[in-house]
Motif scaffolding. Structure first.
Motif, mmCIF file in Angstrom:
data_model
loop_
_atom_site.group_PDB
_atom_site.id
_atom_site.type_symbol
_atom_site.label_atom_id
_atom_site.label_comp_id
_atom_site.label_asym_id
_atom_site.label_seq_id
_atom_site.Cartn_x
_atom_site.Cartn_y
_atom_site.Cartn_z
ATOM 1 N N LEU A 108 0.819 -1.212 0.000
ATOM 2 C CA LEU A 108 0.000 0.000 0.000
ATOM 3 C C LEU A 108 0.851 1.260 0.000
ATOM 4 O O LEU A 108 0.311 2.364 0.101
ATOM 5 N N ALA A 109 2.170 1.127 -0.101
ATOM 6 C CA ALA A 109 3.041 2.302 -0.090
ATOM 7 C C ALA A 109 2.859 3.116 -1.364
ATOM 8 O O ALA A 109 2.618 2.567 -2.447
ATOM 9 N N CYS A 110 2.965 4.423 -1.231
ATOM 10 C CA CYS A 110 2.783 5.331 -2.368
ATOM 11 C C CYS A 110 4.153 5.585 -3.000
ATOM 12 O O CYS A 110 4.877 6.503 -2.618
ATOM 13 N N PRO A 133 -2.252 3.537 -3.919
ATOM 14 C CA PRO A 133 -3.220 2.493 -3.571
ATOM 15 C C PRO A 133 -3.873 2.793 -2.227
ATOM 16 O O PRO A 133 -3.219 3.255 -1.293
ATOM 17 N N SER A 134 -5.155 2.565 -2.144
ATOM 18 C CA SER A 134 -5.889 2.863 -0.914
ATOM 19 C C SER A 134 -6.314 1.614 -0.161
ATOM 20 O O SER A 134 -6.689 1.696 1.013
ATOM 21 N N LEU A 136 -3.937 0.905 13.551
ATOM 22 C CA LEU A 136 -3.926 1.009 12.089
ATOM 23 C C LEU A 136 -3.262 2.299 11.622
ATOM 24 O O LEU A 136 -2.524 2.301 10.623
ATOM 25 N N THR A 137 -3.498 3.381 12.333
ATOM 26 C CA THR A 137 -2.888 4.654 11.951
ATOM 27 C C THR A 137 -1.375 4.557 11.989
ATOM 28 O O THR A 137 -0.683 4.983 11.053
ATOM 29 N N LEU A 138 -0.838 3.985 13.058
ATOM 30 C CA LEU A 138 0.621 3.853 13.159
ATOM 31 C C LEU A 138 1.169 2.942 12.071
ATOM 32 O O LEU A 138 2.176 3.256 11.420
ATOM 33 N N LEU A 139 0.517 1.808 11.842
ATOM 34 C CA LEU A 139 1.018 0.860 10.850
ATOM 35 C C LEU A 139 0.986 1.453 9.448
ATOM 36 O O LEU A 139 1.936 1.282 8.665
ATOM 37 N N LYS A 140 -0.090 2.171 9.113
ATOM 38 C CA LYS A 140 -0.181 2.757 7.771
ATOM 39 C C LYS A 140 0.838 3.875 7.588
ATOM 40 O O LYS A 140 1.437 4.004 6.510
ATOM 41 N N SER A 142 5.145 7.014 2.142
ATOM 42 C CA SER A 142 6.052 7.201 1.005
ATOM 43 C C SER A 142 7.286 6.314 1.093
ATOM 44 O O SER A 142 8.158 6.385 0.223
ATOM 45 N N VAL A 143 7.377 5.492 2.148
ATOM 46 C CA VAL A 143 8.490 4.554 2.300
ATOM 47 C C VAL A 143 7.906 3.152 2.423
ATOM 48 O O VAL A 143 7.086 2.888 3.300
#
Length: 400
Positions: A76-78, A86-87, A159-163, A169-170
């Motif tokens: 899911l990384a940008c 990807p969302s 989830l916030t921390l993991l995302k 961007s990494v």
């Protein structure tokens, strides 16, 4: 202390008064008895909650979710500037773990460093640092009534921390490492900072200047020498900023030399904006082979040339960087760089591996497709070939 029930009530009361005055005035048995009596009669005492089966299953699913994001969060990384970020991914959706949005404000046990970063749920969740008061897992409580203890967090915060750590961007792939200590070492450095480095103003300005220099250099060559082969670094100018930071950080740790190998793309930019090659020399190479009437341009000899430069790093130490000459065959410079680095290390003595660092810059397809890359990696752990480690930078050319 047998037969307590048969003792005279006045005697028990007398012992109790002595214990309240000084616990050591009574025997050890009485000390334990009265301690338990006081604790049981205390209105503040809270019965410890026991997780039911559903709560335990939810906890296991949350632990599975944490592991999956560490393992596959890079999906899911940008990373692609030419495509939308990807969302979602079916392997990382809540449904993949038999969780739902109703679980987002439930409280789970976790080893994630949420307390260290100060990020908390936006909901009305209370936090209690008193470990003597144990809260329910919140599977049966309304979210707003939950009290978070150390080592607990809502699924939303998790989830916030993991995302932010693995899906921003990494992108990081590291769970294939077989040594648990190595995985933990990486987690302890990525998750508390969420993979974001806080830069000082001077560092941000230096990075901006490097990006501007790299971009303007390519724009000038494109407009001045139309039709000339130039193997532009456009779209990957951040490599210049990356190499600048790498030079500064390695020099600060005692490194004295970098042996650099790369293909054609961006070579002139690296020579000018990292190694300090005079622009006059670069333009002379263009002028000597420039024929504006030619339909096929000119040769690419200038993209094979190496350069030796001395770089003054922000921390102060001077760093010598050798950009090795490069043949036309992609990636064949890899073993040459490793050999030069190994030779310099042996000249400098036992700690040479700390003072000389090999760095290799690859194209995405070349890194995956050229056999010499795998051969060099396979030899890297042999006693006669090792250099103490190599920094590999892979440029995404949108091909491989």
């Amino acid at each position: 202390m047998d037969g307590v029930s048969e003792l005279n009530a006045a005697y028990v009361d007398a012992q109790y008064q002595r214990w309240k005055e000084d616990p050591h005035l009574v025997s050890r048995d009485w000390q334990w008895f009265f301690s338990g009596f006081e604790w049981g009669a205390s209105p503040e005492s809270v019965a410890l909650e026991v997780l039911d089966r559903q709560a335990m299953l939810r906890q296991l699913r949350a632990s599975d979710l944490i592991y999956r994001y560490r393992d596959l969060g890079h999906l899911l990384a940008c990373l692609d500037p030419l495509a939308s970020c990807p969302s979602s991914h079916p392997l990382l959706d809540l449904a993949a773990f038999r969780l739902s949005e109703e679980d987002l404000d439930r409280v789970f046990y976790t080893d994630l460093p949420l307390a260290d970063t100060g990020h908390r749920s936006a909901g009305a969740v209370h936090h209690n640092s008193d470990s003597s008061s144990t809260s329910h897992e919140a599977s049966a409580e309304a979210p707003g009534e939950a009290v978070l203890q150390p080592g607990q967090a809502t699924l939303r915060d998790i989830l916030t921390l993991l995302k932010e750590t693995y899906c921003h961007s990494v992108g990081v792939e590291y769970m294939h490492l077989q040594d648990p200590g190595e995985r933990r070492w990486l987690q302890e450095r990525m998750e508390p900072t969420r993979n974001r480095t806080v830069l000082a103003l001077s560092e941000r300005l230096r990075t901006l200047r490097k990006l501007m220099e790299a971009s303007l250099f390519e724009q000038f060559l494109h407009s001045k020498y139309v039709g000339q082969k130039r193997f532009s670094l456009e779209g990957a100018e951040s490599v210049i900023a990356l190499l600048d930071v790498l030079a500064g950080s390695t020099a600060a740790q005692g490194c004295q030399e970098i042996i650099l190998g790369m293909a054609h793309r961006g070579r002139l930019n690296v020579q000018v904006n990292l190694l300090g090659k005079p622009l006059e020399e670069v333009f002379c190479d263009f002028e000597d082979s420039y024929d504006p009437s030619s339909l096929v341009g000119a040769g690419d000899v200038k993209y094979h040339k190496g350069y030796l430069g001395k770089v003054l790093t922000p921390a102060g130490p001077e760093l010598q960087i050798l950009l090795c000459d490069n043949p036309s065959h992609l990636e064949s410079v890899n073993p040459v760089v490793e050999g030069v680095a190994r030779g310099r290390q042996e000249v400098l003595g036992d700690d040479g591996y700390l003072r000389v660092l090999p760095v290799l810059i690859h194209g995405d397809s070349a890194f995956a497709g050229q056999g010499v890359v795998a051969e060099t990696l396979n030899l890297s752990q042999l006693e006669g070939y090792g250099t103490g480690g190599t920094i590999h930078i892979v440029i995404n050319n949108q091909i491989g």
